[in-house]
Design a protein around this motif. Sequence first.
Motif, PDB file in Angstrom:
ATOM      1  N   GLY A  22     101.866  22.507  45.455  1.00  0.00           N
ATOM      2  CA  GLY A  22     102.342  21.450  45.875  1.00  0.00           C
ATOM      3  C   GLY A  22     103.587  21.326  46.464  1.00  0.00           C
ATOM      4  N   PRO A  23     104.023  20.023  46.782  1.00  0.00           N
ATOM      5  CA  PRO A  23     105.288  20.255  47.726  1.00  0.00           C
ATOM      6  C   PRO A  23     106.580  21.124  47.114  1.00  0.00           C
ATOM      7  CG  PRO A  23     104.627  17.828  47.114  1.00  0.00           C
ATOM      8  CD  PRO A  23     103.822  18.818  46.319  1.00  0.00           C
ATOM      9  N   GLY A  24     106.886  22.157  47.840  1.00  0.00           N
ATOM     10  CA  GLY A  24     108.038  22.984  47.575  1.00  0.00           C
ATOM     11  C   GLY A  24     107.575  23.855  46.723  1.00  0.00           C
ATOM     12  N   ARG A  25     106.427  24.118  46.299  1.00  0.00           N
ATOM     13  CA  ARG A  25     105.802  25.059  45.177  1.00  0.00           C
ATOM     14  C   ARG A  25     104.734  25.955  45.676  1.00  0.00           C
ATOM     15  NH1 ARG A  25     103.199  22.896  40.233  1.00  0.00           N
ATOM     16  NH2 ARG A  25     103.183  24.803  39.422  1.00  0.00           N
ATOM     17  N   ARG A  26     105.110  27.229  45.926  1.00  0.00           N
ATOM     18  CA  ARG A  26     104.202  28.240  46.210  1.00  0.00           C
ATOM     19  C   ARG A  26     103.977  29.182  44.680  1.00  0.00           C
ATOM     20  NH1 ARG A  26     102.843  29.270  51.006  1.00  0.00           N
ATOM     21  NH2 ARG A  26     102.773  31.390  50.700  1.00  0.00           N
ATOM     22  N   LEU A  27     102.735  29.524  44.938  1.00  0.00           N
ATOM     23  CA  LEU A  27     102.159  30.389  43.719  1.00  0.00           C
ATOM     24  C   LEU A  27     102.837  31.799  43.550  1.00  0.00           C
ATOM     25  CD1 LEU A  27     100.025  31.007  41.627  1.00  0.00           C
ATOM     26  CD2 LEU A  27      98.550  31.659  43.307  1.00  0.00           C
ATOM     27  N   ARG A  28     103.516  32.082  42.861  1.00  0.00           N
ATOM     28  CA  ARG A  28     104.082  33.775  42.834  1.00  0.00           C
ATOM     29  C   ARG A  28     102.900  34.626  42.482  1.00  0.00           C
ATOM     30  NH1 ARG A  28     108.829  33.122  38.739  1.00  0.00           N
ATOM     31  NH2 ARG A  28     108.024  34.934  38.199  1.00  0.00           N
ATOM     32  N   MET A  29     102.690  35.686  42.990  1.00  0.00           N
ATOM     33  CA  MET A  29     101.674  36.670  42.656  1.00  0.00           C
ATOM     34  C   MET A  29     102.035  37.327  41.434  1.00  0.00           C
ATOM     35  SD  MET A  29      99.748  36.509  45.196  1.00  0.00           S
ATOM     36  CE  MET A  29     100.276  34.801  45.360  1.00  0.00           C
ATOM     37  N   GLY A  30     103.112  37.642  40.836  1.00  0.00           N
ATOM     38  CA  GLY A  30     103.243  37.877  39.629  1.00  0.00           C
ATOM     39  C   GLY A  30     102.594  37.075  38.526  1.00  0.00           C
ATOM     40  N   ASP A  31     102.638  35.769  38.772  1.00  0.00           N
ATOM     41  CA  ASP A  31     102.192  34.903  37.604  1.00  0.00           C
ATOM     42  C   ASP A  31     100.480  34.834  37.908  1.00  0.00           C
ATOM     43  OD1 ASP A  31     104.419  33.956  37.009  1.00  0.00           O
ATOM     44  OD2 ASP A  31     104.625  32.096  38.472  1.00  0.00           O
ATOM     45  N   LEU A  32     100.063  35.030  39.215  1.00  0.00           N
ATOM     46  CA  LEU A  32      98.671  35.072  39.305  1.00  0.00           C
ATOM     47  C   LEU A  32      97.961  36.313  38.661  1.00  0.00           C
ATOM     48  CD1 LEU A  32      96.059  33.799  40.890  1.00  0.00           C
ATOM     49  CD2 LEU A  32      96.815  35.279  42.661  1.00  0.00           C
ATOM     50  N   ARG A  33      98.797  37.587  38.853  1.00  0.00           N
ATOM     51  CA  ARG A  33      98.180  38.771  38.331  1.00  0.00           C
ATOM     52  C   ARG A  33      98.424  38.624  36.651  1.00  0.00           C
ATOM     53  NH1 ARG A  33     101.914  40.853  42.166  1.00  0.00           N
ATOM     54  NH2 ARG A  33     103.380  41.142  40.461  1.00  0.00           N
ATOM     55  N   ALA A  34      99.306  37.883  36.137  1.00  0.00           N
ATOM     56  CA  ALA A  34      99.368  37.789  34.813  1.00  0.00           C
ATOM     57  C   ALA A  34      97.916  36.994  34.291  1.00  0.00           C
ATOM     58  CB  ALA A  34     100.719  37.007  34.372  1.00  0.00           C
ATOM     59  N   MET A  35      97.587  35.902  35.190  1.00  0.00           N
ATOM     60  CA  MET A  35      96.485  35.063  34.668  1.00  0.00           C
ATOM     61  C   MET A  35      95.390  35.727  34.920  1.00  0.00           C
ATOM     62  SD  MET A  35      94.646  32.007  36.876  1.00  0.00           S
ATOM     63  CE  MET A  35      93.949  33.438  37.707  1.00  0.00           C
ATOM     64  N   ALA A  36      95.164  36.702  35.655  1.00  0.00           N
ATOM     65  CA  ALA A  36      93.921  37.550  35.551  1.00  0.00           C
ATOM     66  C   ALA A  36      93.801  38.577  34.540  1.00  0.00           C
ATOM     67  CB  ALA A  36      94.048  38.341  36.835  1.00  0.00           C
ATOM     68  N   GLU A  37      95.067  39.003  34.309  1.00  0.00           N
ATOM     69  CA  GLU A  37      95.328  40.072  33.292  1.00  0.00           C
ATOM     70  C   GLU A  37      94.752  39.206  31.802  1.00  0.00           C
ATOM     71  OE1 GLU A  37      99.082  41.502  33.750  1.00  0.00           O
ATOM     72  OE2 GLU A  37      98.349  42.988  35.276  1.00  0.00           O
ATOM     73  N   GLY A  38      95.335  37.728  31.740  1.00  0.00           N
ATOM     74  CA  GLY A  38      94.895  37.243  30.542  1.00  0.00           C
ATOM     75  C   GLY A  38      93.341  36.966  30.534  1.00  0.00           C
ATOM     76  N   LEU A  39      92.730  37.132  31.440  1.00  0.00           N
ATOM     77  CA  LEU A  39      91.462  36.896  31.274  1.00  0.00           C
ATOM     78  C   LEU A  39      90.598  38.269  30.976  1.00  0.00           C
ATOM     79  CD1 LEU A  39      90.619  34.908  34.735  1.00  0.00           C
ATOM     80  CD2 LEU A  39      90.238  34.121  32.207  1.00  0.00           C
ATOM     81  N   GLY A  40      91.260  39.341  30.909  1.00  0.00           N
ATOM     82  CA  GLY A  40      90.786  40.727  30.546  1.00  0.00           C
ATOM     83  C   GLY A  40      90.718  41.723  31.563  1.00  0.00           C
ATOM     84  N   PHE A  41      90.929  41.223  32.793  1.00  0.00           N
ATOM     85  CA  PHE A  41      90.737  42.086  34.032  1.00  0.00           C
ATOM     86  C   PHE A  41      91.644  43.340  34.082  1.00  0.00           C
ATOM     87  CE2 PHE A  41      89.143  37.950  36.222  1.00  0.00           C
ATOM     88  CZ  PHE A  41      87.998  37.962  35.654  1.00  0.00           C
ATOM     89  N   ALA A  42      91.286  44.493  34.447  1.00  0.00           N
ATOM     90  CA  ALA A  42      92.013  45.521  34.376  1.00  0.00           C
ATOM     91  C   ALA A  42      92.613  45.768  35.884  1.00  0.00           C
ATOM     92  CB  ALA A  42      91.218  46.886  33.759  1.00  0.00           C
ATOM     93  N   ARG A  43      93.592  46.748  35.725  1.00  0.00           N
ATOM     94  CA  ARG A  43      94.020  47.275  37.120  1.00  0.00           C
ATOM     95  C   ARG A  43      94.230  46.139  38.213  1.00  0.00           C
ATOM     96  NH1 ARG A  43      90.941  52.344  39.581  1.00  0.00           N
ATOM     97  NH2 ARG A  43      92.548  51.778  40.929  1.00  0.00           N
TER      98      ARG A  43
END
Length: 180
Positions: free
Chosen positions: A14-35
Amino acid sequence: MARHVALLYSVVLGPGRRLRMGDLRAMAEGLGFARVRSLVATGNLVFDAPAADPRLLEQRLETAFAARFGRHVDIILRDSSRWGRLMAGNPFPEASLLAPDRVAVRVMRAPAGAGVLEALEPYRSADERMALVDGDLWVHFPHGQGGSRLAAAMKPRRAGGPGTFRNWNTVRGIGVMLEA
């Protein structure tokens, strides 16, 4: 387990908000993905997950993304063998060596048909080159994408459906991550 690449269409929330890659990695790990790993701040993930229909994994990622970040983003998935074929299919190897940031591939959710080249031709400048390889659209932008009418014309309905661009530097970087 199989190794996968997930490509986000956008990292702008959104305006002025970029996705942080650490948050994206945490989301994927929360789905049970590894490495789970990301490549700089470009909206790319490499991870291990049980072999499954790629579309089901895309849907899981998109649903989790919308729940966590409050907006839908198209996510395109490739397994490591398809990524290897994508890299090997680069139709502009010489240009990729000289200016890797000027060669890009629009990785498609579903293979684009030959009609996409005809639909985009009116927007192509004389020195831009396009090629369709295994349903993905490759473009050589000798003057960059920023001022290109062709790049601006690449909307899903004209470009054959949902897809996302990655330049050759990023494509190679993901390839290195897949091998590690």
